[in-house]
Design a protein around this motif. Structure first.
Motif, PDB file in Angstrom:
ATOM      1  N   SER A 194       0.829  -1.212   0.000  1.00  0.00           N
ATOM      2  CA  SER A 194       0.000   0.000   0.000  1.00  0.00           C
ATOM      3  C   SER A 194       0.865   1.266   0.000  1.00  0.00           C
ATOM      4  CB  SER A 194      -0.931   0.009   1.214  1.00  0.00           C
ATOM      5  OG  SER A 194      -0.170  -0.041   2.422  1.00  0.00           O
ATOM      6  N   THR A 195       2.039   1.187   0.602  1.00  0.00           N
ATOM      7  CA  THR A 195       2.913   2.368   0.660  1.00  0.00           C
ATOM      8  C   THR A 195       3.561   2.653  -0.697  1.00  0.00           C
ATOM      9  OG1 THR A 195       4.893   1.114   1.300  1.00  0.00           O
ATOM     10  CG2 THR A 195       3.447   1.872   3.075  1.00  0.00           C
ATOM     11  N   MET A 196       3.495   1.676  -1.590  1.00  0.00           N
ATOM     12  CA  MET A 196       4.118   1.824  -2.909  1.00  0.00           C
ATOM     13  C   MET A 196       3.095   2.056  -4.015  1.00  0.00           C
ATOM     14  SD  MET A 196       7.121  -1.027  -2.754  1.00  0.00           S
ATOM     15  CE  MET A 196       7.894  -0.338  -4.209  1.00  0.00           C
ATOM     16  N   LYS A 197       1.829   2.302  -3.622  1.00  0.00           N
ATOM     17  CA  LYS A 197       0.757   2.430  -4.607  1.00  0.00           C
ATOM     18  C   LYS A 197       1.061   3.490  -5.659  1.00  0.00           C
ATOM     19  CE  LYS A 197      -4.129   3.571  -5.215  1.00  0.00           C
ATOM     20  NZ  LYS A 197      -3.880   4.697  -6.155  1.00  0.00           N
ATOM     21  N   ASP A 198       1.437   4.663  -5.231  1.00  0.00           N
ATOM     22  CA  ASP A 198       1.671   5.759  -6.192  1.00  0.00           C
ATOM     23  C   ASP A 198       2.824   5.434  -7.146  1.00  0.00           C
ATOM     24  OD1 ASP A 198      -0.373   7.105  -4.986  1.00  0.00           O
ATOM     25  OD2 ASP A 198       0.906   8.455  -3.814  1.00  0.00           O
ATOM     26  N   LYS A 199       3.874   4.848  -6.594  1.00  0.00           N
ATOM     27  CA  LYS A 199       5.029   4.492  -7.423  1.00  0.00           C
ATOM     28  C   LYS A 199       4.652   3.418  -8.442  1.00  0.00           C
ATOM     29  CE  LYS A 199       9.964   3.476  -7.005  1.00  0.00           C
ATOM     30  NZ  LYS A 199      11.086   3.210  -6.058  1.00  0.00           N
ATOM     31  N   LEU A 200       3.889   2.423  -7.997  1.00  0.00           N
ATOM     32  CA  LEU A 200       3.450   1.359  -8.898  1.00  0.00           C
ATOM     33  C   LEU A 200       2.505   1.901  -9.961  1.00  0.00           C
ATOM     34  CD1 LEU A 200       2.851  -1.461  -6.256  1.00  0.00           C
ATOM     35  CD2 LEU A 200       4.501  -1.582  -8.133  1.00  0.00           C
ATOM     36  N   GLU A 201       1.597   2.783  -9.559  1.00  0.00           N
ATOM     37  CA  GLU A 201       0.636   3.326 -10.520  1.00  0.00           C
ATOM     38  C   GLU A 201       1.341   4.175 -11.576  1.00  0.00           C
ATOM     39  OE1 GLU A 201      -3.923   4.743 -10.539  1.00  0.00           O
ATOM     40  OE2 GLU A 201      -2.752   5.298  -8.765  1.00  0.00           O
ATOM     41  N   GLY A 227      -8.627  -0.153  -2.450  1.00  0.00           N
ATOM     42  CA  GLY A 227      -7.356   0.032  -3.143  1.00  0.00           C
ATOM     43  C   GLY A 227      -6.353  -1.059  -2.824  1.00  0.00           C
ATOM     44  N   LEU A 228      -5.115  -0.812  -3.181  1.00  0.00           N
ATOM     45  CA  LEU A 228      -4.058  -1.812  -3.017  1.00  0.00           C
ATOM     46  C   LEU A 228      -3.813  -2.099  -1.535  1.00  0.00           C
ATOM     47  CD1 LEU A 228      -1.951  -3.556  -4.485  1.00  0.00           C
ATOM     48  CD2 LEU A 228      -0.351  -1.639  -4.285  1.00  0.00           C
ATOM     49  N   GLN A 229      -3.895  -3.385  -1.201  1.00  0.00           N
ATOM     50  CA  GLN A 229      -3.743  -3.796   0.195  1.00  0.00           C
ATOM     51  C   GLN A 229      -2.374  -4.439   0.430  1.00  0.00           C
ATOM     52  OE1 GLN A 229      -6.450  -3.291   2.587  1.00  0.00           O
ATOM     53  NE2 GLN A 229      -6.789  -1.943   0.832  1.00  0.00           N
ATOM     54  N   ASP A 230      -1.895  -4.341   1.657  1.00  0.00           N
ATOM     55  CA  ASP A 230      -0.702  -5.093   2.040  1.00  0.00           C
ATOM     56  C   ASP A 230      -1.014  -6.581   1.933  1.00  0.00           C
ATOM     57  OD1 ASP A 230       0.384  -2.648   2.586  1.00  0.00           O
ATOM     58  OD2 ASP A 230       0.267  -2.830   4.764  1.00  0.00           O
ATOM     59  N   ARG A 231       0.013  -7.381   1.639  1.00  0.00           N
ATOM     60  CA  ARG A 231      -0.245  -8.799   1.385  1.00  0.00           C
ATOM     61  C   ARG A 231       0.675  -9.678   2.224  1.00  0.00           C
ATOM     62  NH1 ARG A 231      -3.260 -11.372  -2.293  1.00  0.00           N
ATOM     63  NH2 ARG A 231      -2.720 -13.512  -2.831  1.00  0.00           N
TER      64      ARG A 231
END
Length: 572
Positions: A194-201, A227-231
């Motif tokens: 989730s902390t990398m959502k913006d970078k991944l997007e 949105g993107l969840q931690d896994r």
């Protein structure tokens, strides 16, 4: 010379794969690899068996074998079938390899160092009868979404909804069948995606040439719902890669292993190290494909997979590579596929439904299957295998068009000129028109192959075969011979050179038939044609050849009906 790294989704170890698995990743990846090698590029084509996780343990238990022994045996089985299908891997590795153990633990350590791992205490189903936690597929029950009674702890096969074991209604252990289950606390590691959502997007947004299927699935996981969840990246299992922080022990994680979906994509990299180690090469040999500080900055990396694998390759695996803080090569293009269905239903390895790879090879050579699957690849939508369509396509494309052309021209030459390329005669308007047509079609074929448009490429290749047939029918050297033997010799010489051209161009789709033609025509130069005029002069007058056996036998109605009955959809 370009450098192209190709990976196909690694097949799971629990049994022999069906034709839907084959066309969804490995086969189109092989098509692309063979084409790029044919164009003179440097290719590294990697695949492996995916050996960790619950299904491996369950399959081994069902087979009555230790899981490591089961995986070793099934790796050999899958490698052998891959060879017989002509899958031209540079290396076919194993996710249980020491190389993957080392790399997976290394990445976990790097992610922890960069603050991208968190420890989570959670509730998980525990079976008193089995004396163990029941992650993922060790537990089945009724789907809360659609009511399907055999939903698994990670996903419902009926409605495809992603689940957690605690979501299931009336859950039971798939090991013992026990319903004496309770929630207990256990601690696991989570990747902080989730902390990398913006970078991944931003990275996904930069891939403007990706298929809509790939980007739409990635975007859905990024933005739908919460949105993107931690896994979670660890599991309470015995079989797997032990949880370590690099080479160090991880306090509180004793007895746990990494989740299969964490270590499986890392195997792509480990597979390259396995390849280098097997050849006695140093680390620079594999690092030049995978590390941008070691030479991989000029590599084009292409992944092939079914649509169900897209989230892990657009989000989880890139998050692992980016989050490590190290200069790893990220994928440049993801070619994703829809599903191939079977005769009115779905293929399913776990449910035993459909034609499986070993069964397919028992009844027909690999090229029959390769041609049909690739020419019907489920690119823009799901596709369906039916025996009627299979029979029609094989008979029309392979037997009537390509096979018939080869047979007619070689046998006619033998009867009138012997088994050598005849001399005499010069091109006329008919031949010039054919060359112009073939030139345009060759460029179109190359464009489709470069773009990985598999179905369109097969259509262009078939059109190239058809052009030769139409020329032969129109030129009619058997009639010309009576009035003008020299002109007939030219027509036959052109026809024999077309066989060489077809052998080269068709090799990515039907490599075994291509090899048969190469041998029969005694072709030494198999290089990709720079231009059609030169290609049609490659076999000079006086060049000896032999008439090949029937290239493709037709599928009879009796065979088709027999196979429809024998493979009604259930594998026992």
């Amino acid at each position: 010379m370009a450098r192209i790294l190709i990976t196909s989704a690694i097949p799971y170890i629990n049994g022999i794969k069906h034709l839907g698995n084959l066309v969804g990743s490995q086969l189109p990846a092989d098509l692309f690899a063979r084409y790029q090698r044919g164009r003179g590029n440097e290719v590294m084509f990697l695949c492996a068996t995916d050996e960790h996780g619950t299904p491996a343990e369950l399959a081994a238990s069902k087979a009555g074998k230790p899981v490591d022994q089961y995986c070793t045996e099934m790796h050999e089985v899958q490698a052998d079938i891959a060879r017989r299908f002509g899958l031209s891997f540079d290396h076919f590795g194993r996710s249980s390899s020491p190389q993957n153990h080392w790399l997976t633990q290394h990445f976990a350590g790097q992610l922890a160092e960069h603050g991208l791992i968190r420890e989570v205490v959670e509730q998980q189903m525990y079976s008193k009868a089995d004396g163990r936690f029941l992650p993922d597929r060790y537990i089945e029950g009724t789907c809360p979404n659609c009511g399907y009674e055999s939903a698994r702890g990670d996903q419902c096969d009926n409605c495809t909804k992603q689940l957690d074991p605690t979501d299931l209604i009336n859950p039971h252990s798939t090991i013992s069948g026990s319903t004496d289950l309770e929630l207990r606390e256990t601690k696991h590691l989570y990747l902080r995606q989730s902390t990398m959502k913006d970078k991944l997007e931003a990275w996904i947004d930069s891939k403007t040439d990706w298929p809509v299927l790939t980007t739409s699935i990635a975007k859905k996981w990024l933005n739908d719902g919460d949105g993107l969840q931690d896994r979670g990246i660890t599991r309470d299992l015995d079989w797997g890669i032990p949880v370590k922080k690099g080479a160090e022990e991880w306090p509180g994680m004793e007895g746990k292993v990494f989740y299969v979906w964490f270590d499986a994509p890392i195997e792509y990299i480990a597979c390259a190290k396995e390849w280098a180690d097997a050849k006695g090469l140093d680390d620079s040999a594999w690092q030049r494909w995978w590390r941008t500080d070691k030479g991989a900055d000029d590599v084009r990396y292409v992944e092939f997979m079914g649509k169900d694998n897209v989230p892990f390759h657009t989000l989880g695996f890139p998050a692992t590579l980016m989050g490590s803080g190290e200069p790893w090569k990220l994928v440049d293009y993801i070619k994703s596929f829809n599903y191939l269905n079977y005769d009115g239903g779905q293929f399913s390895t776990s449910r035993g439904r459909g034609v499986f790879m070993d069964q397919a090879l028992e009844i027909l050579p690999a090229d029959y299957w390769r041609w049909w699957l690739l020419s019907h690849a489920p690119e823009s939508s799901d596709a369906e295998f039916t025996w009627d369509n299979f029979q029609v396509s094989v008979n029309k494309d392979l037997a009537d068009v390509l096979g018939n052309f080869v047979s007619r021209i070689t046998k006619f030459c033998r009867s009138k000129f012997g088994e050598v390329v005849p001399e005499g005669g010069t091109y006329g308007a008919q031949e010039e028109a054919l060359i112009a047509d073939l030139t345009a079609r060759l460029r179109a074929y190359e464009a489709c192959m470069e773009a990985m448009e598999v179905r369109k490429a097969s259509q262009e290749l078939r059109a190239i075969w058809v052009a030769g047939n139409e020329y032969l029918q129109s030129a009619a050297p058997w009639s010309t011979f009576k009035e003008d033997p020299e002109r007939a010799a030219m027509q036959v010489r052109l026809g024999l050179n077309l066989i060489r051209l077809y052998a080269v161009l068709s090799a990515p789709f039907i490599p075994f038939a291509s090899a048969t033609l190469v041998e029969a025509m005694r072709i030494e130069d198999q290089s990709w044609p720079a231009d059609v005029v030169t290609a049609l002069a490659a076999l000079p007058a006086g060049h000896a050849f032999s008439v090949p056996d029937v290239l493709f036998a037709k599928i009879s109605d009796e065979d088709r009906e027999d196979w429809q009955t024998r493979f009604a959809g259930i594998r026992t």
